[in-house]
Design a protein around this motif. Structure first.
Motif, PDB file in Angstrom:
ATOM      1  N   ASP A  77       0.794  -1.213   0.000  1.00  0.00           N
ATOM      2  CA  ASP A  77       0.000   0.000   0.000  1.00  0.00           C
ATOM      3  C   ASP A  77       0.836   1.276   0.000  1.00  0.00           C
ATOM      4  OD1 ASP A  77       0.901  -0.631   2.548  1.00  0.00           O
ATOM      5  OD2 ASP A  77      -0.799   0.358   3.529  1.00  0.00           O
ATOM      6  N   VAL A  78       2.162   1.169  -0.004  1.00  0.00           N
ATOM      7  CA  VAL A  78       2.990   2.366   0.031  1.00  0.00           C
ATOM      8  C   VAL A  78       3.306   2.916  -1.345  1.00  0.00           C
ATOM      9  CG1 VAL A  78       4.036   1.810   2.247  1.00  0.00           C
ATOM     10  CG2 VAL A  78       5.159   1.075   0.163  1.00  0.00           C
ATOM     11  N   GLY A  79       3.099   2.142  -2.406  1.00  0.00           N
ATOM     12  CA  GLY A  79       3.370   2.633  -3.747  1.00  0.00           C
ATOM     13  C   GLY A  79       4.821   2.488  -4.162  1.00  0.00           C
ATOM     14  N   VAL A  80       5.633   1.843  -3.335  1.00  0.00           N
ATOM     15  CA  VAL A  80       7.041   1.629  -3.623  1.00  0.00           C
ATOM     16  C   VAL A  80       7.343   0.154  -3.399  1.00  0.00           C
ATOM     17  CG1 VAL A  80       9.391   2.192  -2.920  1.00  0.00           C
ATOM     18  CG2 VAL A  80       7.654   3.962  -2.905  1.00  0.00           C
ATOM     19  N   THR A  81       7.990  -0.467  -4.374  1.00  0.00           N
ATOM     20  CA  THR A  81       8.363  -1.865  -4.215  1.00  0.00           C
ATOM     21  C   THR A  81       9.876  -1.999  -4.253  1.00  0.00           C
ATOM     22  OG1 THR A  81       8.195  -2.233  -6.596  1.00  0.00           O
ATOM     23  CG2 THR A  81       6.255  -2.755  -5.257  1.00  0.00           C
ATOM     24  N   ALA A  82      10.386  -2.995  -3.563  1.00  0.00           N
ATOM     25  CA  ALA A  82      11.827  -3.224  -3.512  1.00  0.00           C
ATOM     26  C   ALA A  82      12.323  -3.733  -4.855  1.00  0.00           C
ATOM     27  CB  ALA A  82      12.152  -4.220  -2.415  1.00  0.00           C
ATOM     28  N   ASN A  83      13.444  -3.206  -5.301  1.00  0.00           N
ATOM     29  CA  ASN A  83      14.065  -3.581  -6.562  1.00  0.00           C
ATOM     30  C   ASN A  83      15.390  -4.289  -6.260  1.00  0.00           C
ATOM     31  OD1 ASN A  83      14.519  -3.737  -9.285  1.00  0.00           O
ATOM     32  ND2 ASN A  83      15.390  -1.694  -9.436  1.00  0.00           N
ATOM     33  N   ILE A  84      15.393  -5.105  -5.209  1.00  0.00           N
ATOM     34  CA  ILE A  84      16.613  -5.750  -4.746  1.00  0.00           C
ATOM     35  C   ILE A  84      16.353  -7.233  -4.547  1.00  0.00           C
ATOM     36  CG2 ILE A  84      17.643  -3.739  -3.636  1.00  0.00           C
ATOM     37  CD1 ILE A  84      16.291  -4.603  -1.060  1.00  0.00           C
ATOM     38  N   GLU A  85      17.406  -8.006  -4.543  1.00  0.00           N
ATOM     39  CA  GLU A  85      17.299  -9.444  -4.346  1.00  0.00           C
ATOM     40  C   GLU A  85      17.181  -9.755  -2.857  1.00  0.00           C
ATOM     41  OE1 GLU A  85      17.122 -11.800  -6.747  1.00  0.00           O
ATOM     42  OE2 GLU A  85      17.035 -10.113  -8.131  1.00  0.00           O
ATOM     43  N   PRO A  86      16.438 -10.796  -2.493  1.00  0.00           N
ATOM     44  CA  PRO A  86      16.371 -11.189  -1.083  1.00  0.00           C
ATOM     45  C   PRO A  86      17.723 -11.720  -0.612  1.00  0.00           C
ATOM     46  CG  PRO A  86      15.065 -12.670  -2.454  1.00  0.00           C
ATOM     47  CD  PRO A  86      15.589 -11.593  -3.344  1.00  0.00           C
ATOM     48  N   ASP A  87      17.999 -11.559   0.663  1.00  0.00           N
ATOM     49  CA  ASP A  87      19.239 -12.035   1.255  1.00  0.00           C
ATOM     50  C   ASP A  87      19.083 -13.524   1.553  1.00  0.00           C
ATOM     51  OD1 ASP A  87      21.588 -12.422   2.559  1.00  0.00           O
ATOM     52  OD2 ASP A  87      21.210 -10.996   4.184  1.00  0.00           O
ATOM     53  N   PRO A  88      19.883 -14.399   0.906  1.00  0.00           N
ATOM     54  CA  PRO A  88      19.718 -15.838   1.148  1.00  0.00           C
ATOM     55  C   PRO A  88      20.050 -16.241   2.586  1.00  0.00           C
ATOM     56  CG  PRO A  88      21.537 -15.423  -0.385  1.00  0.00           C
ATOM     57  CD  PRO A  88      20.895 -14.112  -0.079  1.00  0.00           C
ATOM     58  N   ALA A  89      20.870 -15.463   3.267  1.00  0.00           N
ATOM     59  CA  ALA A  89      21.232 -15.778   4.652  1.00  0.00           C
ATOM     60  C   ALA A  89      20.140 -15.363   5.630  1.00  0.00           C
ATOM     61  CB  ALA A  89      22.536 -15.097   5.018  1.00  0.00           C
ATOM     62  N   ALA A  90      19.171 -14.577   5.153  1.00  0.00           N
ATOM     63  CA  ALA A  90      18.100 -14.085   6.034  1.00  0.00           C
ATOM     64  C   ALA A  90      16.746 -14.245   5.352  1.00  0.00           C
ATOM     65  CB  ALA A  90      18.341 -12.622   6.391  1.00  0.00           C
ATOM     66  N   PRO A  91      16.231 -15.475   5.279  1.00  0.00           N
ATOM     67  CA  PRO A  91      14.939 -15.663   4.613  1.00  0.00           C
ATOM     68  C   PRO A  91      13.765 -15.082   5.403  1.00  0.00           C
ATOM     69  CG  PRO A  91      15.705 -17.719   5.578  1.00  0.00           C
ATOM     70  CD  PRO A  91      16.808 -16.720   5.745  1.00  0.00           C
ATOM     71  N   ASP A  92      13.961 -14.799   6.687  1.00  0.00           N
ATOM     72  CA  ASP A  92      12.890 -14.244   7.508  1.00  0.00           C
ATOM     73  C   ASP A  92      12.732 -12.734   7.351  1.00  0.00           C
ATOM     74  OD1 ASP A  92      15.428 -14.046   8.736  1.00  0.00           O
ATOM     75  OD2 ASP A  92      14.495 -13.679  10.685  1.00  0.00           O
ATOM     76  N   VAL A  93      13.664 -12.087   6.640  1.00  0.00           N
ATOM     77  CA  VAL A  93      13.596 -10.637   6.426  1.00  0.00           C
ATOM     78  C   VAL A  93      13.509 -10.385   4.923  1.00  0.00           C
ATOM     79  CG1 VAL A  93      14.742  -8.427   6.807  1.00  0.00           C
ATOM     80  CG2 VAL A  93      14.975 -10.236   8.502  1.00  0.00           C
ATOM     81  N   PRO A  94      12.302 -10.145   4.402  1.00  0.00           N
ATOM     82  CA  PRO A  94      12.146  -9.917   2.957  1.00  0.00           C
ATOM     83  C   PRO A  94      12.693  -8.548   2.529  1.00  0.00           C
ATOM     84  CG  PRO A  94      10.031  -9.747   4.073  1.00  0.00           C
ATOM     85  CD  PRO A  94      11.021 -10.175   5.100  1.00  0.00           C
ATOM     86  N   PRO A  95      12.947  -8.377   1.236  1.00  0.00           N
ATOM     87  CA  PRO A  95      13.474  -7.109   0.733  1.00  0.00           C
ATOM     88  C   PRO A  95      12.596  -5.905   1.075  1.00  0.00           C
ATOM     89  CG  PRO A  95      13.633  -8.781  -0.964  1.00  0.00           C
ATOM     90  CD  PRO A  95      12.863  -9.374   0.179  1.00  0.00           C
ATOM     91  N   ALA A  96      11.280  -6.088   1.132  1.00  0.00           N
ATOM     92  CA  ALA A  96      10.388  -4.957   1.442  1.00  0.00           C
ATOM     93  C   ALA A  96      10.656  -4.422   2.844  1.00  0.00           C
ATOM     94  CB  ALA A  96       8.934  -5.393   1.317  1.00  0.00           C
ATOM     95  N   GLU A  97      10.968  -5.298   3.785  1.00  0.00           N
ATOM     96  CA  GLU A  97      11.263  -4.846   5.145  1.00  0.00           C
ATOM     97  C   GLU A  97      12.603  -4.138   5.209  1.00  0.00           C
ATOM     98  OE1 GLU A  97       8.688  -8.246   7.510  1.00  0.00           O
ATOM     99  OE2 GLU A  97      10.872  -8.222   7.720  1.00  0.00           O
ATOM    100  N   MET A  98      13.599  -4.650   4.469  1.00  0.00           N
ATOM    101  CA  MET A  98      14.902  -3.973   4.427  1.00  0.00           C
ATOM    102  C   MET A  98      14.757  -2.597   3.786  1.00  0.00           C
ATOM    103  SD  MET A  98      17.753  -6.899   3.676  1.00  0.00           S
ATOM    104  CE  MET A  98      16.927  -7.817   2.395  1.00  0.00           C
ATOM    105  N   LEU A  99      13.957  -2.521   2.735  1.00  0.00           N
ATOM    106  CA  LEU A  99      13.722  -1.247   2.070  1.00  0.00           C
ATOM    107  C   LEU A  99      13.062  -0.257   3.017  1.00  0.00           C
ATOM    108  CD1 LEU A  99      13.789   0.232  -0.733  1.00  0.00           C
ATOM    109  CD2 LEU A  99      11.438  -0.530  -0.997  1.00  0.00           C
ATOM    110  N   ALA A 100      12.087  -0.715   3.794  1.00  0.00           N
ATOM    111  CA  ALA A 100      11.414   0.160   4.754  1.00  0.00           C
ATOM    112  C   ALA A 100      12.388   0.652   5.818  1.00  0.00           C
ATOM    113  CB  ALA A 100      10.242  -0.574   5.403  1.00  0.00           C
ATOM    114  N   TRP A 101      13.228  -0.244   6.341  1.00  0.00           N
ATOM    115  CA  TRP A 101      14.179   0.139   7.394  1.00  0.00           C
ATOM    116  C   TRP A 101      15.148   1.202   6.883  1.00  0.00           C
ATOM    117  CZ3 TRP A 101      14.546  -1.114  12.493  1.00  0.00           C
ATOM    118  CH2 TRP A 101      15.717  -0.711  13.151  1.00  0.00           C
TER     119      TRP A 101
END
Length: 173
Positions: A77-101
């Motif tokens: 709902d923010v209108g912005v999507t992550a344009n990055i690859e997920p971190d294979p070492a951290a499957p519990d933290v998706p790219p959208a959460e890293m982008l938000a942080w």
């Protein structure tokens, strides 16, 4: 007998209460200059006790006001999507959460995928997100990201300076 009021706060308390905030944001909260905040963080200047208490009160207010029942990975709902690859070492933290942080704490690192990746790796963003989720403060980060994402500058990446740095870390919807 009157109890002695401490004149200075603990550096460890200051660092704990300002974890994840930029120097400029802390300076804005405390109504002082960024140099003062840097001196506090480096231990070069004593920290007045009232500044520690102000940070403690603001932290308490922000955690009380943060909604707890949110789905952390729902950032559609923010209108912005992550344009990055997920971190294979951290499957519990998706790219959208890293982008938000990163968007909340250091938005200038969203200018390119390379600078974003260097920031995420260098500042242990995955561990900070996990700790924020455990403490229940990550919902507040997502709420602030929803506001900031709507205001991402449209012309941020124009001009000669941006020619060879690669795509940004996000796509606007």
């Amino acid at each position: 007998m009157i109890a002695a009021v401490p004149h200075h706060g603990d550096l460890s308390d200051f660092l704990t209460l300002t974890d994840g905030l930029s120097v400029a944001r802390v300076a804005d909260i405390l109504r002082c200059c960024t140099r003062t905040v840097r001196n506090y963080a480096a231990g070069r200047s004593p920290i007045p006790w009232h500044r520690i208490e102000l940070l403690r009160l603001l932290k308490r207010e922000s955690t009380a006001a943060a909604p707890r029942a949110e789905s952390p990975s729902n950032n559609s709902d923010v209108g912005v999507t992550a344009n990055i690859e997920p971190d294979p070492a951290a499957p519990d933290v998706p790219p959208a959460e890293m982008l938000a942080w990163v968007g909340v704490h250091a938005p200038h690192y969203l200018s390119s995928q390379r600078s974003f990746a260097l920031y995420v790796r260098g500042w242990n963003v995955v561990d900070k997100i996990r700790r924020a989720k455990d403490e229940g403060t990550f919902a507040g980060v997502l709420a602030r990201w929803r506001v900031l994402a709507a205001e991402l500058p449209k012309t941020w990446r124009s001009g000669r300076i941006w020619n060879d740095i690669g795509p940004p870390a996000y796509n606007t919807a």
